[in-house]
Design an enzyme around this catalytic site. Structure first.
Site, PDB file in Angstrom:
ATOM      1  N   SER A   1       0.838  -1.199   0.000  1.00 48.69           N
ATOM      2  CA  SER A   1       0.000   0.000   0.000  1.00 48.69           C
ATOM      3  C   SER A   1       0.875   1.250   0.000  1.00 48.69           C
ATOM      4  O   SER A   1       2.043   1.180  -0.404  1.00 48.69           O
ATOM      5  CB  SER A   1      -0.951  -0.033   1.202  1.00 48.69           C
ATOM      6  N   ASN A   2       0.352   2.357   0.433  1.00 46.40           N
ATOM      7  CA  ASN A   2       1.099   3.618   0.414  1.00 46.40           C
ATOM      8  C   ASN A   2       0.653   4.473   1.609  1.00 46.40           C
ATOM      9  O   ASN A   2      -0.192   4.067   2.393  1.00 46.40           O
ATOM     10  CB  ASN A   2       0.855   4.340  -0.922  1.00 46.40           C
ATOM     11  N   HIS A   3       1.206   5.675   1.704  1.00 44.90           N
ATOM     12  CA  HIS A   3       0.977   6.501   2.897  1.00 44.90           C
ATOM     13  C   HIS A   3      -0.291   7.357   2.847  1.00 44.90           C
ATOM     14  O   HIS A   3      -0.480   8.205   3.708  1.00 44.90           O
ATOM     15  CB  HIS A   3       2.173   7.434   3.113  1.00 44.90           C
ATOM     16  N   SER A   4      -1.131   7.168   1.856  1.00 47.58           N
ATOM     17  CA  SER A   4      -2.326   8.011   1.775  1.00 47.58           C
ATOM     18  C   SER A   4      -3.214   7.829   3.019  1.00 47.58           C
ATOM     19  O   SER A   4      -3.540   6.701   3.390  1.00 47.58           O
ATOM     20  CB  SER A   4      -3.129   7.644   0.522  1.00 47.58           C
TER      21      SER A   4
ATOM     22  N   ALA B   1      -5.127   7.152  -3.655  1.00 47.74           N
ATOM     23  CA  ALA B   1      -3.790   6.793  -4.145  1.00 47.74           C
ATOM     24  C   ALA B   1      -3.868   5.322  -4.537  1.00 47.74           C
ATOM     25  O   ALA B   1      -3.862   4.432  -3.691  1.00 47.74           O
ATOM     26  CB  ALA B   1      -2.761   7.006  -3.055  1.00 47.74           C
TER      27      ALA B   1
END
Ligand code: C5P
Length: 204
Positions: free
Chosen positions: A16-19, A82
């Site tokens: 995943s990502n930091h959104s 994101a």
């Protein structure tokens, strides 16, 4: 849409990502406050906004399914999520175990389809986001064209006073004429309001 998509590797792990989802929620709330009927597709763990229909999803594929369906009747699609460009080629059914002696693991990824780029509707207004760490305006303009957007919201993710997880944002709006409008440092709700000013003018 709001939040970062999660792409399963096995039953306990994901990419995943930091959104944080805060920008997408701010848009949903600002649109609601301006009288829109809002459907929020979210991966985020934030409190449900009052007066907004919300559906939680996890992966890009799940998000795409819901967005495609909603866009059959929507006037505007705001893709603040994101979305992961890649997902693991195979999802293990059981938790993956490390083997003794192994000090390297190659994870094979395949491309996800581009949700906003693949959705077409004669009257649908499409707003995309471009989170960039370099050449913000240039990359945002490229995205506007390649994804068939009416408006792109660019933000520089290296800025220390805004961006991921913050309640503030510092964005530049770029429309089809290519002109860039720097909004400066605002709260995410104020940023959302300004994005919606543009959307309203596009709705005519
Ligand atoms: O290409 P990039 O991921 O930087 O583009 C960002 C914009 O495209 C965002 O609005 C994001 O929600 C959308 N996107 C998408 N489907 C993908 C990847 C990004 O709709 N697979």
């Amino acid at each position: 849409t709001a939040g970062g998509t999660r792409e399963a590797i096995d039953p306990v792990r994901f990419l995943s990502n930091h959104s944080s989802g805060k920008m997408g929620y701010a848009i949903a709330e600002a649109a609601r406050d301006r009288g829109a009927s809002v459907f929020l597709v979210s991966t985020a763990n934030l409190p449900d906004p009052v007066g907004v229909d919300i559906l939680r999803v996890s992966s890009t594929a799940e998000m795409q399914k819901v967005v495609v369906k909603q866009c059959e009747t929507a006037d505007v699609l705001l893709m603040a999520a994101a979305v992961s460009d890649w997902r693991p080629a195979d999802v293990a059914e059981q938790k993956m175990k490390k083997k003794s002696g192994e000090d390297k693991w190659n994870l094979s990824l395949v491309r996800n389809s581009d949700i906003v780029g693949s959705i077409e509707g004669k009257k649908l207004i499409k707003v995309g986001f471009a989170a960039e760490s370099q050449r913000l305006k240039q990359n945002a303009r490229k995205k506007l064209k390649s994804k068939g957007l009416h408006l792109v919201v660019g933000n520089d993710i290296t800025a220390e006073d805004s961006g991921f997880g913050s309640d503030n944002n510092r964005v530049v709006l770029i429309g089809i004429d290519g002109r860039a409008e720097d909004l400066g440092l605002l709260t995410k709700y104020q940023t959302a309001y300004r994005i919606l000013d543009k959307v309203v003018s596009l709705l005519g």
